[in-house]
Design a protein around this motif. Structure first.
Motif, PDB file in Angstrom:
ATOM      1  N   CYS A  84     -35.192 -22.578  34.839  1.00  0.00           N
ATOM      2  CA  CYS A  84     -35.338 -21.291  35.523  1.00  0.00           C
ATOM      3  C   CYS A  84     -36.729 -21.259  36.139  1.00  0.00           C
ATOM      4  O   CYS A  84     -37.423 -22.283  36.169  1.00  0.00           O
ATOM      5  CB  CYS A  84     -35.101 -20.133  34.552  1.00  0.00           C
ATOM      6  SG  CYS A  84     -36.376 -19.944  33.290  1.00  0.00           S
ATOM      7  N   CYS A 118     -24.420 -20.339  40.851  1.00  0.00           N
ATOM      8  CA  CYS A 118     -25.853 -20.661  40.912  1.00  0.00           C
ATOM      9  C   CYS A 118     -26.499 -20.003  42.124  1.00  0.00           C
ATOM     10  O   CYS A 118     -27.643 -19.536  42.048  1.00  0.00           O
ATOM     11  CB  CYS A 118     -26.051 -22.167  40.963  1.00  0.00           C
ATOM     12  SG  CYS A 118     -25.766 -23.004  39.376  1.00  0.00           S
ATOM     13  N   ARG A 127     -25.660 -17.162  43.478  1.00  0.00           N
ATOM     14  CA  ARG A 127     -25.877 -15.739  43.174  1.00  0.00           C
ATOM     15  C   ARG A 127     -27.154 -15.550  42.360  1.00  0.00           C
ATOM     16  O   ARG A 127     -27.920 -14.620  42.605  1.00  0.00           O
ATOM     17  CB  ARG A 127     -24.663 -15.174  42.428  1.00  0.00           C
ATOM     18  CG  ARG A 127     -23.467 -14.861  43.326  1.00  0.00           C
ATOM     19  CD  ARG A 127     -22.429 -14.007  42.599  1.00  0.00           C
ATOM     20  NE  ARG A 127     -21.835 -14.712  41.458  1.00  0.00           N
ATOM     21  CZ  ARG A 127     -20.772 -15.502  41.558  1.00  0.00           C
ATOM     22  NH1 ARG A 127     -20.181 -15.708  42.732  1.00  0.00           N
ATOM     23  NH2 ARG A 127     -20.281 -16.094  40.478  1.00  0.00           N
ATOM     24  N   GLU A 128     -27.353 -16.398  41.358  1.00  0.00           N
ATOM     25  CA  GLU A 128     -28.591 -16.320  40.567  1.00  0.00           C
ATOM     26  C   GLU A 128     -29.813 -16.539  41.452  1.00  0.00           C
ATOM     27  O   GLU A 128     -30.815 -15.823  41.356  1.00  0.00           O
ATOM     28  CB  GLU A 128     -28.569 -17.376  39.459  1.00  0.00           C
ATOM     29  CG  GLU A 128     -27.503 -17.186  38.410  1.00  0.00           C
ATOM     30  CD  GLU A 128     -27.364 -18.405  37.515  1.00  0.00           C
ATOM     31  OE1 GLU A 128     -26.911 -18.237  36.377  1.00  0.00           O
ATOM     32  OE2 GLU A 128     -27.699 -19.538  37.959  1.00  0.00           O
ATOM     33  N   TYR A 129     -29.740 -17.535  42.287  1.00  0.00           N
ATOM     34  CA  TYR A 129     -30.866 -17.931  43.138  1.00  0.00           C
ATOM     35  C   TYR A 129     -31.246 -16.814  44.105  1.00  0.00           C
ATOM     36  O   TYR A 129     -32.429 -16.619  44.417  1.00  0.00           O
ATOM     37  CB  TYR A 129     -30.486 -19.194  43.906  1.00  0.00           C
ATOM     38  CG  TYR A 129     -31.579 -19.784  44.759  1.00  0.00           C
ATOM     39  CD1 TYR A 129     -32.497 -20.690  44.230  1.00  0.00           C
ATOM     40  CD2 TYR A 129     -31.690 -19.447  46.108  1.00  0.00           C
ATOM     41  CE1 TYR A 129     -33.488 -21.243  45.018  1.00  0.00           C
ATOM     42  CE2 TYR A 129     -32.687 -19.999  46.913  1.00  0.00           C
ATOM     43  CZ  TYR A 129     -33.589 -20.890  46.354  1.00  0.00           C
ATOM     44  OH  TYR A 129     -34.581 -21.443  47.136  1.00  0.00           O
ATOM     45  N   ASP A 159     -30.603 -13.501  43.666  1.00  0.00           N
ATOM     46  CA  ASP A 159     -30.769 -12.195  43.017  1.00  0.00           C
ATOM     47  C   ASP A 159     -32.204 -12.045  42.531  1.00  0.00           C
ATOM     48  O   ASP A 159     -32.637 -12.712  41.589  1.00  0.00           O
ATOM     49  CB  ASP A 159     -29.790 -12.094  41.840  1.00  0.00           C
ATOM     50  CG  ASP A 159     -29.865 -10.730  41.136  1.00  0.00           C
ATOM     51  OD1 ASP A 159     -30.734  -9.909  41.498  1.00  0.00           O
ATOM     52  OD2 ASP A 159     -29.068 -10.508  40.208  1.00  0.00           O
ATOM     53  N   ASP A 183     -32.872 -11.688  38.843  1.00  0.00           N
ATOM     54  CA  ASP A 183     -32.455 -12.772  37.956  1.00  0.00           C
ATOM     55  C   ASP A 183     -33.625 -13.712  37.694  1.00  0.00           C
ATOM     56  O   ASP A 183     -34.444 -13.955  38.591  1.00  0.00           O
ATOM     57  CB  ASP A 183     -31.291 -13.543  38.592  1.00  0.00           C
ATOM     58  CG  ASP A 183     -30.588 -14.448  37.587  1.00  0.00           C
ATOM     59  OD1 ASP A 183     -31.155 -15.510  37.256  1.00  0.00           O
ATOM     60  OD2 ASP A 183     -29.483 -14.088  37.137  1.00  0.00           O
ATOM     61  N   ARG A 184     -33.709 -14.255  36.477  1.00  0.00           N
ATOM     62  CA  ARG A 184     -34.842 -15.147  36.186  1.00  0.00           C
ATOM     63  C   ARG A 184     -34.721 -16.493  36.911  1.00  0.00           C
ATOM     64  O   ARG A 184     -35.640 -17.317  36.846  1.00  0.00           O
ATOM     65  CB  ARG A 184     -35.005 -15.347  34.687  1.00  0.00           C
ATOM     66  CG  ARG A 184     -34.061 -16.299  34.011  1.00  0.00           C
ATOM     67  CD  ARG A 184     -34.481 -16.476  32.535  1.00  0.00           C
ATOM     68  NE  ARG A 184     -34.055 -17.736  31.976  1.00  0.00           N
ATOM     69  CZ  ARG A 184     -32.845 -17.981  31.489  1.00  0.00           C
ATOM     70  NH1 ARG A 184     -31.938 -17.021  31.473  1.00  0.00           N
ATOM     71  NH2 ARG A 184     -32.553 -19.170  31.024  1.00  0.00           N
ATOM     72  N   ARG A 185     -33.614 -16.721  37.591  1.00  0.00           N
ATOM     73  CA  ARG A 185     -33.457 -17.940  38.390  1.00  0.00           C
ATOM     74  C   ARG A 185     -33.599 -17.655  39.884  1.00  0.00           C
ATOM     75  O   ARG A 185     -33.257 -18.501  40.712  1.00  0.00           O
ATOM     76  CB  ARG A 185     -32.103 -18.606  38.097  1.00  0.00           C
ATOM     77  CG  ARG A 185     -32.041 -19.171  36.692  1.00  0.00           C
ATOM     78  CD  ARG A 185     -30.835 -20.057  36.458  1.00  0.00           C
ATOM     79  NE  ARG A 185     -31.006 -20.779  35.206  1.00  0.00           N
ATOM     80  CZ  ARG A 185     -30.540 -20.364  34.030  1.00  0.00           C
ATOM     81  NH1 ARG A 185     -29.866 -19.234  33.934  1.00  0.00           N
ATOM     82  NH2 ARG A 185     -30.760 -21.084  32.948  1.00  0.00           N
ATOM     83  N   ASN A 242     -32.563 -25.053  40.364  1.00  0.00           N
ATOM     84  CA  ASN A 242     -31.426 -24.381  39.732  1.00  0.00           C
ATOM     85  C   ASN A 242     -30.135 -25.176  39.909  1.00  0.00           C
ATOM     86  O   ASN A 242     -29.809 -25.641  41.004  1.00  0.00           O
ATOM     87  CB  ASN A 242     -31.253 -22.981  40.323  1.00  0.00           C
ATOM     88  CG  ASN A 242     -30.244 -22.156  39.558  1.00  0.00           C
ATOM     89  OD1 ASN A 242     -30.127 -22.306  38.339  1.00  0.00           O
ATOM     90  ND2 ASN A 242     -29.531 -21.289  40.251  1.00  0.00           N
TER      91      ASN A 242
END
Length: 778
Positions: A140, A171, A173-175, A177, A180-182, A188
């Motif tokens: 992360c 992945c 979506r995390e990247y 957001d 998000d911690r990612r 990632n």
């Protein structure tokens, strides 16, 4: 979404540009700024660029002041080195956004070092319900590969070796957001879209196994040797409790005695094997995750009750421990269930292997299998090594975890300087503006492979900084490999720097000192312009000039480098010098295990000065006296006897031996012949070796303190820096600091005291000399 605060809420509405430099890319700094801006209620934007991060914020004066104060205290792993502000025209914005990175412009490396797996990611890989359960490349913004995968700046995914891996929708979506911690975690990935493991045979054939990691762990439990591709290169791993496995690794790697690093699962496992104090615990668990030198417990056993084999670190009580710093390490340690030898995958002092083809070619005769993956390593980077000295972490090898973190310079260099270090423990330095960047550990420059790696690493750092050095600095030893390499480079301005002046300047640069200092430069051997090898030097120095204030009486090295490999020769030379050639029976008995013919040859060499160069290095005194007392005829690796002598010394013994100063020499010389005679007398009385070792240390401390105190009184009490490889010895460093308590005494910390820090000193000395002129140290 936040709104721009009104003037009535925070005073007059204004705009402010905030430039932040330091380790602020790839560590979640921009999303943290985003959240702080939302919390405070300012509008604006934040973006990466080649030199760091720019924030343009708009709001009330009070809110902007709050924002600046918060940015100065960024949470780890970010490090804010410099923050500047400038008023800009106000804008009517109602949101704070993260903009795309900007390219171009002057560069300052803000790529962070590689960071150990954070607790959140460690929990995920251990959680069967998590989609990253058992995934060896989980990371992360708080952890994971950084420098070793970076191919350019700004640090974005396209400029890393993760570029070929397209993120899956989850992945992505995390990247994307920001909460998000990612968010913008460039490496990632997950099992669906990221790098994958494979198990290879030594010849490069892919082995058909369902679970490469489980298969590798089974081989390790069975006593095999597995080459494991990590962050900055390959390790050679084997069961640290298996005598046979460690013996085979030593035989195949041609490393008979030098200690191996041991990786353990956690702090509790480390404490089961070694004495781990609070400072050592902090160092072991730090995000940098160095190998930490600690004292081994007698009959050390792991949680299963298995005994740690003595073969991991023969002939020393010190143990090099490290904790897992990648998910792959965590998973492998858990699958094996015990400690693993985890040593650099190379032969002797060659560079660490960094890709699969190289590993097959160089490790095929060592490893029984190779655990590999398809994420490329952009820059090889060996493990760092540290020890707690005087209550603080002291780096002995500065590489993974610290590189490429810059060293702030008290005075910017006038032109970019490339300093190429020395022959041993080589590390280069590229100084640009007000920052010096030390490169990764290269190793000894005794092979074509090491010189090739030096060139490769220098070229990559120049590319990342987009700079071409205009000055090149190198060790003044004539015909040394570093000098030859430097002279072959197309850089017009070349500066040869005396070895010990560079050591002193390295400590000065680390501590931001520009005015003259007293430098205590103690090491094994460094070229001296008077025809002797230096290494026991008291210098008065600034960055451009240095003068010798005192030195050690030189020792004859019968056979040159052969005396370093066979320290009984140094012991014999010390005794010949101390007793005028009439060796007492006690001394003669100490050499009974040496073939008489060899003793006779060495005595003739000493008597005739034939192939017996003179050396003043304190490290050579350690070697000679330790060989005399311990009966150790050979040294299998650098500082082997010195480390044994240090760990043997009785902590409760504070007696001293006599010494003298020869003020009739060209430079006052510390004469330790009285010490040698007293050591022989103690041997006659069967005084324990631990007592003799302690008295030897205390004598060096007392004699050096006397010389420093005398010089300080004459020179007005300037700062004192302790530098050179001998100051990796805690008892000597701590004892001398205590003895000089009335003076301003500085030790190294994040820059190694030994030759791994030499290039930093060369860089600042070369800048001073080319800027103002200077005089060779003499």
């Amino acid at each position: 979404m936040p709104r721009a605060p009104s003037a009535s809420e925070h005073g007059d509405h204004a705009g402010l540009r905030i430039e932040v430099r330091g380790t602020v890319q790839g560590v979640g700094f921009r999303p943290w700024v985003y959240r702080v801006a939302h919390e405070i209620g300012v509008g604006g934007r934040v973006r990466n660029h080649a030199r760091g991060v720019t924030v343009e914020a708009f709001g009330g004066a009070g809110a902007l002041a709050d924002l600046v104060a918060r940015l100065r205290e960024a949470p780890p792993p970010a490090r804010v080195r410099e923050l500047t502000t400038a008023v800009i025209p106000d804008e009517d914005v109602a949101d704070f956004v993260i903009e795309a990175s900007a390219a171009g412009g002057a560069r300052a490396l803000s790529i962070p070092p590689d960071l150990a797996t954070c607790p959140d990611c460690a929990r995920e890989i251990a959680d069967p319900a998590n989609r990253r359960h058992g995934y060896a490349f989980t990371n992360c913004t708080a952890c994971g590969p950084r420098f070793t995968i970076a191919t350019g700046v700004p640090y974005d995914r396209a400029a890393t070796t993760m570029a070929p891996f397209a993120m899956c929708p989850a992945c992505r979506r995390e990247y994307d957001d920001v909460t998000d911690r990612r968010f913008h975690a460039q490496p990632n990935a997950c099992p669906v879209c990221g790098p994958r493991l494979a198990l290879w045979a030594p010849d490069g054939r892919v082995l058909a196994v369902a679970d490469p990691l489980a298969a590798a762990a089974a081989r390790l439990r069975a006593g095999e040797i597995v080459a494991v591709k990590g962050l900055g290169g390959f390790h050679l791993a084997c069961d640290a409790t298996a005598d046979g496995a460690v013996a085979r690794l030593r035989a195949r790697k041609h490393r008979d005695h030098k200690p191996f690093a041991v990786m353990v699962a956690d702090l509790a496992a480390a404490r089961a094997l070694a004495v781990v104090g609070s400072a050592e615990a902090l160092l072991l668990t730090a995000p940098e995750r160095p190998i930490v030198l600690v004292r081994r417990r007698p009959a050390a056993r792991d949680a299963r009750g298995a005994r740690l084999t003595a073969a991991v670190a023969p002939d020393t009580e010190l143990l090099g421990l490290l904790l897992p710093y990648t998910p792959l390490h965590h998973l492998l340690l858990a699958a094996v269930g015990g400690p693993l030898v985890m040593t650099s995958a190379n032969l002797a002092e060659q560079p660490i292997c960094a890709d699969e083809a190289e590993a097959v070619a160089r490790l095929g005769d060592i490893a029984d299998a190779l655990l590999v993956h398809d994420r490329a390593i952009a820059t090889r980077c060996d493990d760092s090594v540290a020890r707690v000295i005087a209550g603080r972490a002291t780096l002995l090898r500065r590489s993974r975890g610290w590189v490429p973190r810059g060293v702030a310079l008290a005075r910017p260099v006038a032109r970019p300087v490339l300093a190429v270090g020395g022959q041993l423990k080589n590390t280069f330095c590229l100084a640009v503006g007000d920052t010096a960047y030390l490169g990764p550990h290269v190793g000894d420059l005794d092979s074509v492979a090491a010189l090739d790696f030096l060139g490769e690493a220098v070229a990559r750092m120049q590319t990342l900084l987009r700079v071409r050095p205009e000055v090149i600095a190198y060790d003044a030893r004539p015909d040394g490999p570093a000098a030859r390499w430097a002279e072959a480079q197309p850089i017009a301005t070349r500066v040869a720097i005396q070895h010990h002046h560079a050591h002193v300047a390295s400590a000065m640069a680390e501590h931001g000192l520009l005015e003259p200092v007293i430098g205590v430069a103690f090491d094994g051997t460094g070229w001296g312009p008077d025809g002797t090898a230096w290494g026991g030097e008291l210098l008065f120095a600034d960055l451009a000039r240095c003068t010798r204030l005192a030195t050690f009486r030189p020792i004859a090295l019968a056979g040159g480098d052969a005396a370093i490999r066979e320290p009984w020769r140094i012991a014999l030379a010390l005794c010949e010098d101390a007793f005028g050639g009439a060796l007492p029976p006690t001394v003669q008995r100490r050499f009974a295990r040496v073939p008489p013919g060899d003793v006779g040859v060495v005595r003739r060499m000493l008597a005739t000065d034939l192939n017996a160069p003179r050396a003043r290095g304190v490290g050579r005194y350690f070697d000679g006296v330790a060989a005399l007392v311990l009966g150790r005829l050979r040294a299998h690796h650098e500082a082997e006897l010195a480390m044994a002598w240090n760990t043997l010394a009785d902590p409760d013994e504070h007696g001293t031996y006599p010494w003298a100063i020869d003020r009739g020499a060209a430079v006052p010389e510390l004469d330790l012949r009285p010490l040698v005679r007293a050591v022989v007398a103690d041997l006659d009385r069967r005084v324990p070796a631990s007592t003799i070792a302690a008295r030897f240390h205390e004598t060096l401390i007392g004699a050096t303190a006397a010389l420093v105190a005398e010089a300080a009184a004459r020179l007005g009490g300037p700062p004192v820096v302790l530098t050179g490889g001998v100051f990796a010895n805690p008892r000597l460093a701590e004892g001398l600091m205590a003895a000089l308590a009335g003076l301003d005494v500085r030790l190294h910390g994040e820059v190694p005291p030994g030759d791994g820090g030499l290039a930093l000193g060369q860089a600042v000395v070369a800048d001073a000399i080319t800027r103002h002129g200077g005089a060779p140290c003499a």
